[in-house]
Scaffold this motif. Structure first.
Motif, PDB file in Angstrom:
ATOM      1  N   LEU A  81       0.815  -1.205   0.000  1.00  0.00           N
ATOM      2  CA  LEU A  81       0.000   0.000   0.000  1.00  0.00           C
ATOM      3  C   LEU A  81       0.861   1.273   0.000  1.00  0.00           C
ATOM      4  O   LEU A  81       0.549   2.238  -0.704  1.00  0.00           O
ATOM      5  CB  LEU A  81      -0.940  -0.005   1.196  1.00  0.00           C
ATOM      6  CG  LEU A  81      -2.090   0.987   1.182  1.00  0.00           C
ATOM      7  CD1 LEU A  81      -2.959   0.789  -0.053  1.00  0.00           C
ATOM      8  CD2 LEU A  81      -2.926   0.839   2.437  1.00  0.00           C
ATOM      9  N   VAL A  82       1.951   1.279   0.755  1.00  0.00           N
ATOM     10  CA  VAL A  82       2.861   2.436   0.751  1.00  0.00           C
ATOM     11  C   VAL A  82       3.463   2.618  -0.645  1.00  0.00           C
ATOM     12  O   VAL A  82       3.540   3.735  -1.166  1.00  0.00           O
ATOM     13  CB  VAL A  82       3.968   2.271   1.820  1.00  0.00           C
ATOM     14  CG1 VAL A  82       5.103   3.256   1.595  1.00  0.00           C
ATOM     15  CG2 VAL A  82       3.377   2.449   3.206  1.00  0.00           C
ATOM     16  N   GLY A  83       3.875   1.523  -1.267  1.00  0.00           N
ATOM     17  CA  GLY A  83       4.391   1.602  -2.630  1.00  0.00           C
ATOM     18  C   GLY A  83       3.347   2.155  -3.593  1.00  0.00           C
ATOM     19  O   GLY A  83       3.656   2.979  -4.457  1.00  0.00           O
ATOM     20  N   PHE A  84       2.094   1.738  -3.417  1.00  0.00           N
ATOM     21  CA  PHE A  84       1.025   2.211  -4.285  1.00  0.00           C
ATOM     22  C   PHE A  84       0.787   3.713  -4.106  1.00  0.00           C
ATOM     23  O   PHE A  84       0.607   4.442  -5.082  1.00  0.00           O
ATOM     24  CB  PHE A  84      -0.263   1.428  -4.005  1.00  0.00           C
ATOM     25  CG  PHE A  84      -1.420   1.873  -4.853  1.00  0.00           C
ATOM     26  CD1 PHE A  84      -1.511   1.480  -6.181  1.00  0.00           C
ATOM     27  CD2 PHE A  84      -2.393   2.694  -4.335  1.00  0.00           C
ATOM     28  CE1 PHE A  84      -2.569   1.910  -6.966  1.00  0.00           C
ATOM     29  CE2 PHE A  84      -3.451   3.118  -5.113  1.00  0.00           C
ATOM     30  CZ  PHE A  84      -3.543   2.723  -6.433  1.00  0.00           C
ATOM     31  N   VAL A  85       0.800   4.186  -2.869  1.00  0.00           N
ATOM     32  CA  VAL A  85       0.586   5.618  -2.599  1.00  0.00           C
ATOM     33  C   VAL A  85       1.717   6.440  -3.217  1.00  0.00           C
ATOM     34  O   VAL A  85       1.478   7.485  -3.845  1.00  0.00           O
ATOM     35  CB  VAL A  85       0.465   5.875  -1.078  1.00  0.00           C
ATOM     36  CG1 VAL A  85       0.533   7.354  -0.764  1.00  0.00           C
ATOM     37  CG2 VAL A  85      -0.829   5.279  -0.547  1.00  0.00           C
ATOM     38  N   ILE A  86       2.956   5.980  -3.080  1.00  0.00           N
ATOM     39  CA  ILE A  86       4.080   6.703  -3.695  1.00  0.00           C
ATOM     40  C   ILE A  86       3.959   6.678  -5.218  1.00  0.00           C
ATOM     41  O   ILE A  86       4.289   7.654  -5.900  1.00  0.00           O
ATOM     42  CB  ILE A  86       5.430   6.125  -3.221  1.00  0.00           C
ATOM     43  CG1 ILE A  86       5.582   6.275  -1.714  1.00  0.00           C
ATOM     44  CG2 ILE A  86       6.591   6.830  -3.920  1.00  0.00           C
ATOM     45  CD1 ILE A  86       6.785   5.557  -1.140  1.00  0.00           C
ATOM     46  N   LEU A  87       3.445   5.575  -5.773  1.00  0.00           N
ATOM     47  CA  LEU A  87       3.215   5.482  -7.218  1.00  0.00           C
ATOM     48  C   LEU A  87       2.210   6.535  -7.683  1.00  0.00           C
ATOM     49  O   LEU A  87       2.413   7.190  -8.711  1.00  0.00           O
ATOM     50  CB  LEU A  87       2.732   4.080  -7.586  1.00  0.00           C
ATOM     51  CG  LEU A  87       2.309   3.846  -9.034  1.00  0.00           C
ATOM     52  CD1 LEU A  87       3.462   4.110  -9.988  1.00  0.00           C
ATOM     53  CD2 LEU A  87       1.773   2.434  -9.207  1.00  0.00           C
ATOM     54  N   VAL A  88       1.141   6.727  -6.936  1.00  0.00           N
ATOM     55  CA  VAL A  88       0.149   7.750  -7.285  1.00  0.00           C
ATOM     56  C   VAL A  88       0.788   9.143  -7.239  1.00  0.00           C
ATOM     57  O   VAL A  88       0.546   9.984  -8.113  1.00  0.00           O
ATOM     58  CB  VAL A  88      -1.085   7.655  -6.355  1.00  0.00           C
ATOM     59  CG1 VAL A  88      -2.024   8.830  -6.564  1.00  0.00           C
ATOM     60  CG2 VAL A  88      -1.814   6.335  -6.580  1.00  0.00           C
ATOM     61  N   ILE A 111      11.817  11.626 -10.066  1.00  0.00           N
ATOM     62  CA  ILE A 111      10.652  10.742 -10.191  1.00  0.00           C
ATOM     63  C   ILE A 111      11.120   9.313 -10.436  1.00  0.00           C
ATOM     64  O   ILE A 111      10.580   8.361  -9.865  1.00  0.00           O
ATOM     65  CB  ILE A 111       9.726  11.225 -11.326  1.00  0.00           C
ATOM     66  CG1 ILE A 111       9.116  12.577 -10.973  1.00  0.00           C
ATOM     67  CG2 ILE A 111       8.628  10.211 -11.604  1.00  0.00           C
ATOM     68  CD1 ILE A 111       8.369  13.238 -12.117  1.00  0.00           C
ATOM     69  N   GLY A 112      12.143   9.150 -11.251  1.00  0.00           N
ATOM     70  CA  GLY A 112      12.692   7.815 -11.490  1.00  0.00           C
ATOM     71  C   GLY A 112      13.222   7.178 -10.214  1.00  0.00           C
ATOM     72  O   GLY A 112      13.007   5.996  -9.960  1.00  0.00           O
ATOM     73  N   GLY A 113      13.907   7.973  -9.393  1.00  0.00           N
ATOM     74  CA  GLY A 113      14.391   7.456  -8.114  1.00  0.00           C
ATOM     75  C   GLY A 113      13.248   7.036  -7.203  1.00  0.00           C
ATOM     76  O   GLY A 113      13.311   5.991  -6.542  1.00  0.00           O
ATOM     77  N   LEU A 114      12.184   7.849  -7.153  1.00  0.00           N
ATOM     78  CA  LEU A 114      11.015   7.483  -6.344  1.00  0.00           C
ATOM     79  C   LEU A 114      10.360   6.206  -6.864  1.00  0.00           C
ATOM     80  O   LEU A 114       9.847   5.396  -6.079  1.00  0.00           O
ATOM     81  CB  LEU A 114       9.995   8.621  -6.356  1.00  0.00           C
ATOM     82  CG  LEU A 114      10.168   9.724  -5.331  1.00  0.00           C
ATOM     83  CD1 LEU A 114       9.128  10.814  -5.540  1.00  0.00           C
ATOM     84  CD2 LEU A 114      10.089   9.178  -3.922  1.00  0.00           C
ATOM     85  N   LEU A 115      10.371   6.013  -8.185  1.00  0.00           N
ATOM     86  CA  LEU A 115       9.778   4.793  -8.739  1.00  0.00           C
ATOM     87  C   LEU A 115      10.565   3.552  -8.336  1.00  0.00           C
ATOM     88  O   LEU A 115       9.981   2.474  -8.156  1.00  0.00           O
ATOM     89  CB  LEU A 115       9.670   4.905 -10.260  1.00  0.00           C
ATOM     90  CG  LEU A 115       8.600   5.873 -10.764  1.00  0.00           C
ATOM     91  CD1 LEU A 115       8.693   6.029 -12.270  1.00  0.00           C
ATOM     92  CD2 LEU A 115       7.221   5.404 -10.349  1.00  0.00           C
TER      93      LEU A 115
END
Length: 196
Positions: A81-88, A111-115
């Motif tokens: 869920l945390v990964g999904f929120v960061i993806l949004v 943004i690439g680093g966050l992905l």
């Protein structure tokens, strides 16, 4: 005929579109009840990221127990869920980045680093779930990790691909912004005497 590669300004919306696709697959994974299912009839086992359900051979009603009662269940759900929120958040940042006329390439690399962080969180959740589920939950019959679990992995694979492209996009800054002038090659001085 229009030629459009990844580093083309007209095609700048491909990466946010792929992130949107990853979000849709993530929503299916989060909401789907097909993380684990019985492989063949009788269908007596079914599980989502949030609960595990079983039923008897002739029973039509599912008896469900929450996976949030287990530490590993909370960990798997929280990391995914945390990964999904960061993806949004990355999707919103990508739309903003590609909407601005003056594209900030360090912003795109961020943004690439966050992905990559998103992919790490999702992989942790997707690995914890099957390992601990098969250890802690009694399974009935032949079971398989099914379609919703597959959508979780598909979302993660798309995120990893987008992360590489977002990190590499600044290497093609001039091509993306259209700052490169065409180079003309002449085969002989007779065809272009004014170059001498």
């Amino acid at each position: 005929m229009v030629v459009c590669g990844l580093a083309c300004w007209r095609c700048r919306w491909l990466l946010p579109l792929l992130l949107g696709l990853a979000i849709i697959m993530g929503i299916i994974a989060l909401a789907g009840r097909g993380w684990l299912e019985s492989e063949s009839e009788p269908y007596v086992q079914q599980a989502s990221l949030w609960e595990s359900c079983t039923r008897g051979d002739g029973d039509l009603n599912w008896n469900c127990e929450s996976l949030m009662d287990y530490g590993w269940g909370r960990a798997a759900a929280a990391t995914y869920l945390v990964g999904f929120v960061i993806l949004v958040i990355c999707f919103a940042l990508a739309v903003i980045a590609f909407s601005v006329e003056i594209l900030r390439f360090n912003f795109v690399r961020g943004i690439g680093g966050l992905l990559f962080v998103v992919a790490a969180f999702q992989i942790i959740g997707l690995v914890i779930y099957p390992v601990k589920f098969t250890e802690e939950i009694p399974l009935t019959g032949d079971n398989m990790f099914s379609w919703a679990y597959g959508f979780g992995w598909a979302s993660t694979v798309v995120v990893i691909g987008c992360a590489f492209f977002f990190c590499c996009l600044p290497n093609w800054e001039d091509e993306v912004l259209g700052n490169i002038k065409p180079t003309y090659y002449y085969s002989s001085p007779e065809r272009a005497p004014y170059l001498n």
